[in-house]
Design a protein around this motif. Structure first.
Motif, short mmCIF file in Angstrom:
data_model
loop_
_atom_site.label_atom_id
_atom_site.label_comp_id
_atom_site.label_asym_id
_atom_site.label_seq_id
_atom_site.Cartn_x
_atom_site.Cartn_y
_atom_site.Cartn_z
N LEU A 51 0.77 -1.35 -0.10
CA LEU A 51 0.10 0.05 0.05
C LEU A 51 0.87 1.16 0.17
CD1 LEU A 51 -2.63 -0.92 2.62
CD2 LEU A 51 -2.55 -1.58 0.29
N SER A 52 0.32 2.31 -0.65
CA SER A 52 0.99 3.41 -0.64
C SER A 52 0.11 4.65 -0.10
CB SER A 52 1.50 3.85 -2.08
OG SER A 52 2.43 3.04 -2.66
N CYS A 53 0.55 5.65 0.45
CA CYS A 53 0.19 6.70 0.91
C CYS A 53 1.02 8.12 0.52
CB CYS A 53 -0.11 6.68 2.42
SG CYS A 53 -0.89 8.19 3.32
N ALA A 54 0.50 8.79 -0.40
CA ALA A 54 0.84 9.94 -0.57
C ALA A 54 0.47 11.26 0.47
CB ALA A 54 0.50 10.57 -2.02
N ALA A 55 1.44 11.52 1.15
CA ALA A 55 0.85 12.52 2.02
C ALA A 55 1.20 14.10 1.67
CB ALA A 55 1.58 12.58 3.55
N SER A 56 0.38 15.11 2.03
CA SER A 56 0.73 16.42 1.64
C SER A 56 1.68 17.55 2.61
CB SER A 56 -0.66 17.33 1.64
OG SER A 56 -1.16 17.39 2.98
N MET A 110 -10.90 -2.04 4.68
CA MET A 110 -10.27 -0.97 4.09
C MET A 110 -9.25 -0.32 4.78
SD MET A 110 -11.27 1.04 1.62
CE MET A 110 -12.80 1.13 1.22
N TYR A 111 -8.23 -0.02 4.05
CA TYR A 111 -7.09 0.49 4.72
C TYR A 111 -7.02 1.94 4.66
CZ TYR A 111 -5.24 -3.91 6.17
OH TYR A 111 -5.29 -5.41 6.70
N TYR A 112 -6.55 2.72 5.75
CA TYR A 112 -6.25 3.85 5.74
C TYR A 112 -5.03 4.64 6.28
CZ TYR A 112 -11.68 3.79 5.53
OH TYR A 112 -12.84 3.81 5.25
N CYS A 113 -4.64 5.53 5.68
CA CYS A 113 -3.35 6.45 5.98
C CYS A 113 -4.00 7.49 6.81
CB CYS A 113 -2.75 6.96 5.02
SG CYS A 113 -1.22 7.70 5.37
N ALA A 114 -3.51 7.55 8.08
CA ALA A 114 -4.35 8.62 9.04
C ALA A 114 -3.17 9.24 9.93
CB ALA A 114 -5.07 7.69 9.87
N TYR A 143 -7.35 13.04 10.76
CA TYR A 143 -7.25 13.02 9.35
C TYR A 143 -7.07 11.70 8.75
CZ TYR A 143 -5.78 17.95 10.33
OH TYR A 143 -5.79 19.08 10.71
N ARG A 144 -8.01 11.41 7.73
CA ARG A 144 -7.72 10.00 7.02
C ARG A 144 -7.82 10.29 5.52
NH1 ARG A 144 -12.01 5.73 8.44
NH2 ARG A 144 -13.29 7.39 9.60
N GLY A 145 -7.33 9.29 4.79
CA GLY A 145 -7.68 9.45 3.32
C GLY A 145 -8.77 8.80 3.01
N GLN A 146 -9.02 8.75 1.67
CA GLN A 146 -10.21 7.77 1.13
C GLN A 146 -10.34 6.15 1.41
OE1 GLN A 146 -7.76 8.55 -0.73
NE2 GLN A 146 -7.58 6.88 -2.09
N GLY A 147 -9.07 5.88 1.73
CA GLY A 147 -9.00 4.39 1.85
C GLY A 147 -8.67 3.83 0.86
N THR A 148 -7.93 2.46 0.91
CA THR A 148 -7.87 1.52 -0.29
C THR A 148 -8.09 -0.07 0.19
OG1 THR A 148 -6.30 0.49 -1.90
CG2 THR A 148 -5.60 1.09 0.09
#
Length: 121
Positions: free
Chosen positions: A20-25, A91-95, A110-115
């Motif tokens: 899994l990847s998470c692009a963080a701002s 569902m996996y979330y970067c948070a 804060y969470r992303g939309q999930g994958t």
């Protein structure tokens, strides 16, 4: 505004692997992966803490199977998941900024939309 965008989920057979990847701002010091299975609450999976050194921590059931890493240059975070099991389906979330409530449920500011990760034969 913190933005987190996950990718990399899919359908995999038991024993398989996914990354899994998470692009963080932003370059936060603490980032977590959390997951939510159907009909269940949010569950903490792993965290990475950046300081003088980088430290990672894992839920006991994924320890030795999952690896959390970060590419500082691109600010992308990765969760390498090996030896996947049906109970990893969620569902996996970067948070970020995750805390436990008084009723022991987990909340993340804060969470992303999930994958979606589905482990099934």
């Amino acid at each position: 505004e913190v933005q987190l965008v996950e990718s990399g989920g899919g359908l995999v057979q038991p024993g398989g692997s996914l990354r899994l990847s998470c692009a963080a701002s932003d370059q936060s010091d603490v980032v977590s992966w959390v997951r939510q299975a159907p009909g269940k609450g949010l569950e903490w999976v792993s965290s990475i803490v950046e300081g003088d050194s980088t430290r990672t921590s894992y839920k006991q059931s994924v320890k030795d199977r999952f690896t959390f890493s970060r590419d500082r240059a691109s600010n992308i975070l990765f969760l390498q998941m090996n030896d996947l099991r049906p109970e990893d389906t969620a569902m996996y979330y970067c948070a970020k900024e995750c805390t436990y409530n008084s009723d022991y449920t987990l909340s993340c500011r804060y969470r992303g939309q999930g994958t979606q990760v589905t482990v099934s034969s």
